[in-house]
Design a protein around this motif. Structure first.
Motif, PDB file in Angstrom:
ATOM      1  N   ALA A 112       7.209  11.137   2.782  1.00 58.07           N
ATOM      2  CA  ALA A 112       7.862  10.224   3.147  1.00 58.07           C
ATOM      3  C   ALA A 112       7.280   8.903   3.109  1.00 58.07           C
ATOM      4  CB  ALA A 112       8.682  10.059   4.703  1.00 58.07           C
ATOM      5  N   LEU A 113       6.051   8.732   3.508  1.00 65.00           N
ATOM      6  CA  LEU A 113       5.271   7.722   3.814  1.00 65.00           C
ATOM      7  C   LEU A 113       4.457   7.560   2.180  1.00 65.00           C
ATOM      8  CD1 LEU A 113       3.092   5.557   4.752  1.00 65.00           C
ATOM      9  CD2 LEU A 113       1.526   7.551   5.516  1.00 65.00           C
ATOM     10  N   CYS A 114       4.135   8.566   1.450  1.00 66.10           N
ATOM     11  CA  CYS A 114       3.291   8.427   0.167  1.00 66.10           C
ATOM     12  C   CYS A 114       4.432   7.899  -0.811  1.00 66.10           C
ATOM     13  CB  CYS A 114       2.623   9.674  -0.045  1.00 66.10           C
ATOM     14  SG  CYS A 114       1.434   9.993   1.067  1.00 66.10           S
ATOM     15  N   ALA A 115       5.715   8.314  -0.606  1.00 65.67           N
ATOM     16  CA  ALA A 115       6.755   8.107  -1.628  1.00 65.67           C
ATOM     17  C   ALA A 115       6.904   6.325  -1.838  1.00 65.67           C
ATOM     18  CB  ALA A 115       8.126   8.226  -1.345  1.00 65.67           C
ATOM     19  N   ASP A 116       6.458   5.557  -0.859  1.00 68.56           N
ATOM     20  CA  ASP A 116       6.249   4.206  -1.091  1.00 68.56           C
ATOM     21  C   ASP A 116       5.443   3.730  -2.159  1.00 68.56           C
ATOM     22  OD1 ASP A 116       6.425   1.370  -0.872  1.00 68.56           O
ATOM     23  OD2 ASP A 116       5.897   1.286   1.438  1.00 68.56           O
ATOM     24  N   GLY A 117       5.979   3.076  -3.095  1.00 70.91           N
ATOM     25  CA  GLY A 117       4.911   2.597  -4.256  1.00 70.91           C
ATOM     26  C   GLY A 117       3.847   1.707  -3.913  1.00 70.91           C
ATOM     27  N   ALA A 118       3.865   1.057  -2.609  1.00 63.67           N
ATOM     28  CA  ALA A 118       3.072   0.321  -2.179  1.00 63.67           C
ATOM     29  C   ALA A 118       1.718   1.183  -1.612  1.00 63.67           C
ATOM     30  CB  ALA A 118       3.411  -0.616  -1.016  1.00 63.67           C
ATOM     31  N   TRP A 119       2.087   2.503  -1.311  1.00 58.78           N
ATOM     32  CA  TRP A 119       1.064   3.317  -0.843  1.00 58.78           C
ATOM     33  C   TRP A 119      -0.272   3.469  -1.871  1.00 58.78           C
ATOM     34  CZ3 TRP A 119      -1.540   6.042   2.398  1.00 58.78           C
ATOM     35  CH2 TRP A 119      -2.212   7.305   1.970  1.00 58.78           C
ATOM     36  N   GLY A 169      -3.246   5.367  -1.423  1.00 63.90           N
ATOM     37  CA  GLY A 169      -4.278   5.153  -0.400  1.00 63.90           C
ATOM     38  C   GLY A 169      -4.916   3.840  -0.627  1.00 63.90           C
ATOM     39  N   TRP A 170      -4.956   3.414  -1.628  1.00 66.17           N
ATOM     40  CA  TRP A 170      -5.700   2.143  -2.113  1.00 66.17           C
ATOM     41  C   TRP A 170      -4.776   0.827  -2.009  1.00 66.17           C
ATOM     42  CZ3 TRP A 170     -10.597   2.763  -1.617  1.00 66.17           C
ATOM     43  CH2 TRP A 170     -11.117   4.079  -2.011  1.00 66.17           C
ATOM     44  N   TYR A 171      -4.122   0.696  -0.978  1.00 64.63           N
ATOM     45  CA  TYR A 171      -3.076  -0.400  -0.532  1.00 64.63           C
ATOM     46  C   TYR A 171      -3.962  -1.439  -0.149  1.00 64.63           C
ATOM     47  CZ  TYR A 171      -3.634   1.955   3.938  1.00 64.63           C
ATOM     48  OH  TYR A 171      -3.933   2.519   4.998  1.00 64.63           O
ATOM     49  N   THR A 172      -3.296  -2.653  -0.370  1.00 64.55           N
ATOM     50  CA  THR A 172      -3.797  -3.949   0.078  1.00 64.55           C
ATOM     51  C   THR A 172      -3.024  -4.477   1.373  1.00 64.55           C
ATOM     52  OG1 THR A 172      -2.530  -5.265  -1.516  1.00 64.55           O
ATOM     53  CG2 THR A 172      -4.756  -4.705  -2.034  1.00 64.55           C
ATOM     54  N   GLU A 173      -1.805  -4.285   1.484  1.00 65.79           N
ATOM     55  CA  GLU A 173      -1.056  -4.295   2.528  1.00 65.79           C
ATOM     56  C   GLU A 173      -0.529  -2.926   3.016  1.00 65.79           C
ATOM     57  OE1 GLU A 173       1.833  -7.367   2.372  1.00 65.79           O
ATOM     58  OE2 GLU A 173       0.176  -9.072   1.737  1.00 65.79           O
ATOM     59  N   GLN A 174      -0.250  -2.788   4.343  1.00 66.72           N
ATOM     60  CA  GLN A 174       0.354  -1.697   4.724  1.00 66.72           C
ATOM     61  C   GLN A 174       1.391  -1.091   3.841  1.00 66.72           C
ATOM     62  OE1 GLN A 174      -1.112   0.570   6.834  1.00 66.72           O
ATOM     63  NE2 GLN A 174      -2.820  -0.548   7.007  1.00 66.72           N
ATOM     64  N   THR A 200       7.598   0.227   4.069  1.00 68.55           N
ATOM     65  CA  THR A 200       8.513   0.960   3.845  1.00 68.55           C
ATOM     66  C   THR A 200       8.480   2.391   4.028  1.00 68.55           C
ATOM     67  OG1 THR A 200       9.541  -0.625   2.246  1.00 68.55           O
ATOM     68  CG2 THR A 200      10.314   1.378   2.012  1.00 68.55           C
ATOM     69  N   GLY A 201       7.130   2.999   3.466  1.00 71.08           N
ATOM     70  CA  GLY A 201       6.903   4.236   3.706  1.00 71.08           C
ATOM     71  C   GLY A 201       6.553   4.722   5.147  1.00 71.08           C
ATOM     72  N   LEU A 202       5.996   3.670   6.062  1.00 71.31           N
ATOM     73  CA  LEU A 202       5.624   3.846   7.370  1.00 71.31           C
ATOM     74  C   LEU A 202       6.973   4.014   8.185  1.00 71.31           C
ATOM     75  CD1 LEU A 202       2.669   1.576   7.948  1.00 71.31           C
ATOM     76  CD2 LEU A 202       2.687   3.927   8.411  1.00 71.31           C
ATOM     77  N   ARG A 203       8.064   3.046   7.920  1.00 68.51           N
ATOM     78  CA  ARG A 203       9.373   3.199   8.567  1.00 68.51           C
ATOM     79  C   ARG A 203      10.076   4.539   8.082  1.00 68.51           C
ATOM     80  NH1 ARG A 203       9.897  -2.611   6.897  1.00 68.51           N
ATOM     81  NH2 ARG A 203       9.857  -3.791   8.998  1.00 68.51           N
ATOM     82  N   ALA A 204      10.006   5.089   6.984  1.00 70.23           N
ATOM     83  CA  ALA A 204      10.517   6.316   6.459  1.00 70.23           C
ATOM     84  C   ALA A 204       9.875   7.373   7.391  1.00 70.23           C
ATOM     85  CB  ALA A 204      10.319   6.567   4.830  1.00 70.23           C
ATOM     86  N   MET A 205       8.773   7.376   7.471  1.00 72.88           N
ATOM     87  CA  MET A 205       7.881   8.323   8.224  1.00 72.88           C
ATOM     88  C   MET A 205       8.638   8.584   9.624  1.00 72.88           C
ATOM     89  SD  MET A 205       3.962   8.196   8.899  1.00 72.88           S
ATOM     90  CE  MET A 205       3.034   9.857   9.687  1.00 72.88           C
ATOM     91  N   GLY A 206       8.674   7.296  10.374  1.00 72.56           N
ATOM     92  CA  GLY A 206       9.130   7.459  11.683  1.00 72.56           C
ATOM     93  C   GLY A 206      10.524   7.959  11.726  1.00 72.56           C
ATOM     94  N   ARG A 207      11.542   7.893  10.544  1.00 65.97           N
ATOM     95  CA  ARG A 207      12.854   8.185  10.642  1.00 65.97           C
ATOM     96  C   ARG A 207      12.685   9.968  10.307  1.00 65.97           C
ATOM     97  NH1 ARG A 207      17.888   5.030  10.192  1.00 65.97           N
ATOM     98  NH2 ARG A 207      16.986   2.804  10.719  1.00 65.97           N
ATOM     99  N   VAL A 208      11.879  10.350   9.441  1.00 70.09           N
ATOM    100  CA  VAL A 208      11.886  11.877   9.306  1.00 70.09           C
ATOM    101  C   VAL A 208      11.202  12.476  10.525  1.00 70.09           C
ATOM    102  CG1 VAL A 208      10.256  13.395   8.138  1.00 70.09           C
ATOM    103  CG2 VAL A 208      11.269  11.601   6.743  1.00 70.09           C
ATOM    104  N   ARG A 236       0.578   1.391  12.869  1.00 72.66           N
ATOM    105  CA  ARG A 236      -0.403   2.403  12.537  1.00 72.66           C
ATOM    106  C   ARG A 236      -0.840   2.041  11.043  1.00 72.66           C
ATOM    107  NH1 ARG A 236       0.955   3.248  17.739  1.00 72.66           N
ATOM    108  NH2 ARG A 236       0.563   5.291  18.577  1.00 72.66           N
ATOM    109  N   ASP A 237      -1.931   2.431  10.878  1.00 73.40           N
ATOM    110  CA  ASP A 237      -2.441   2.366   9.630  1.00 73.40           C
ATOM    111  C   ASP A 237      -2.052   3.632   8.874  1.00 73.40           C
ATOM    112  OD1 ASP A 237      -4.902   0.980   7.582  1.00 73.40           O
ATOM    113  OD2 ASP A 237      -5.173   3.369   7.823  1.00 73.40           O
ATOM    114  N   ALA A 238      -1.784   3.295   7.515  1.00 73.25           N
ATOM    115  CA  ALA A 238      -1.245   4.567   6.720  1.00 73.25           C
ATOM    116  C   ALA A 238      -2.253   5.449   6.523  1.00 73.25           C
ATOM    117  CB  ALA A 238      -0.449   4.202   5.291  1.00 73.25           C
ATOM    118  N   ASN A 239      -3.523   5.102   5.949  1.00 78.99           N
ATOM    119  CA  ASN A 239      -4.494   6.167   5.662  1.00 78.99           C
ATOM    120  C   ASN A 239      -4.865   7.013   7.066  1.00 78.99           C
ATOM    121  OD1 ASN A 239      -5.478   6.203   2.796  1.00 78.99           O
ATOM    122  ND2 ASN A 239      -5.826   3.894   3.122  1.00 78.99           N
TER     123      ASN A 239
END
Length: 335
Positions: free
Chosen positions: A171-178, A181-186, A189-197, A236-239
């Motif tokens: 759920a987290l890694c499906a966000d294109g912004a992920w 792991g080399w994102y510049t901003e958290q 969308t993936g973090l919110r999806a992770m919370g829902r799962v 939280r930080d995604a990585n």
């Protein structure tokens, strides 16, 4: 900063990578007595930091700082100890190496012995991944750990638990912004999806059927999903989350040179008096897995929470469950 850092230097990890200039964040409560016999070690849980453990510490409680010297070591990758988010290149972000429970307990042992000169631990206890670390402490240092109370966690991450975590990670890694792991901003969308799962796994079916979340001050199911679960991971930080999930998935107290994968031998080697406390409605650290493990331990009592709070029976939100846990801790410490 309400915590201290223990400088570890260069730490060779089980994965074959050396974590350079590593450090362990920790906080202590109470005073170490002259005999150094009043020590309690209380590791953190998945994404949690030391202040998230403080609900179980207090005057009149089992973890009473007027009686005990309580040490909360922050797990590696949790954002305060060495983590993807605070490590310089080339091992920053997505390049941060795999850390195991064994690695965590080896560096925590260094903190306990080198910083404080402690040779005996009266009790190790912890929730969820903190419980996993509790089991690892007892298996890695059986002559040092006198008592353990692992709650809502197992000595091994069983296959269904691994599958649950695959869904959380996906759920987290499906966000294109992920961006691997080399994102510049958290990747929010993936973090919110992770919370829902995660919301569907952390609490029991009965918790949702009976709308227990309303008692927590939320006005609806949607309010709870956003206000608690999305918010929990949004901060939280995604990585760091992915790194801790990898640690969790590799959980096995026998996966080290001491036991060479012999899981039952590792359980039989635990000398500590133990009360093992799963949640009877925990959906991923299941009571069935816990009961099997307890039967392999020579000095262990199986005592599940009877609670609609699922995994969160051990999370401090239910007063009844907190009392049940605190009473068990007091009983074991008095033994």
């Amino acid at each position: 900063m309400d915590y201290k850092l223990f400088e570890l230097g260069n730490v060779p990890l089980q994965c074959g990578i050396t974590l350079r200039n590593a450090f362990l964040a920790y906080k202590t409560y109470g005073t170490l007595n002259a005999e150094k016999s009043n020590v309690i070690v209380y590791p953190t849980w998945y994404s949690g930091q030391h202040y998230d453990n403080e609900w179980l510490i207090g005057e009149g409680m089992a973890l009473d700082p007027s009686k005990y010297f309580i040490i909360i070591p922050n797990m590696l990758c949790n954002g305060l100890s060495s983590s993807p988010s605070n490590t310089p290149p080339p091992f920053d972000k997505a390049r941060f190496p795999l850390v195991t429970l064994y690695d965590n307990i080896q560096v925590q042992h260094r903190l306990i012995t080198e910083q404080f000169g402690i040779q005996k631990i009266a009790l190790v206890t912890g929730w969820s991944m903190g419980a996993q670390q509790t089991f690892q402490w007892a298996a890695s240092f059986p002559d040092m750990v006198e008592r353990i109370v692992p709650f809502c966690g197992t000595a091994k991450t069983w296959p269904h638990n691994i599958v649950f975590l695959e869904g959380v990670k996906a759920a987290l890694c499906a966000d294109g912004a992920w961006n691997n792991g080399w994102y510049t901003e958290q990747p929010y969308t993936g973090l919110r999806a992770m919370g829902r799962v995660y919301a569907g796994w952390g609490l029991s079916q009965a918790f949702y059927r009976d709308a227990i979340y309303l008692k927590l001050g939320y006005s609806s199911l949607e309010d709870y999903l956003i206000g608690y679960w999305e918010n929990l991971f949004f901060r939280r930080d995604a990585n760091n989350l992915i790194a801790m999930a990898r640690t969790w998935q590799k959980g096995d107290i026998s996966a080290n040179p001491t036991y060479n994968g012999d899981f039952e031998k590792a359980l039989h080697s635990i000398k500590a008096r133990a009360i093992v406390m799963p949640g009877d409605k925990d959906l991923y650290f299941t009571p069935e897995d816990s009961e099997y493990e307890t039967k392999c331990m020579p000095n262990a009592i199986f005592r599940p929470f009877r609670s609609d709070w699922g995994h969160f029976a051990g999370g401090g939100a239910s007063p009844e469950d907190t009392k049940f846990l605190d009473d068990s801790l007091k009983e074991l410490l008095a033994s």
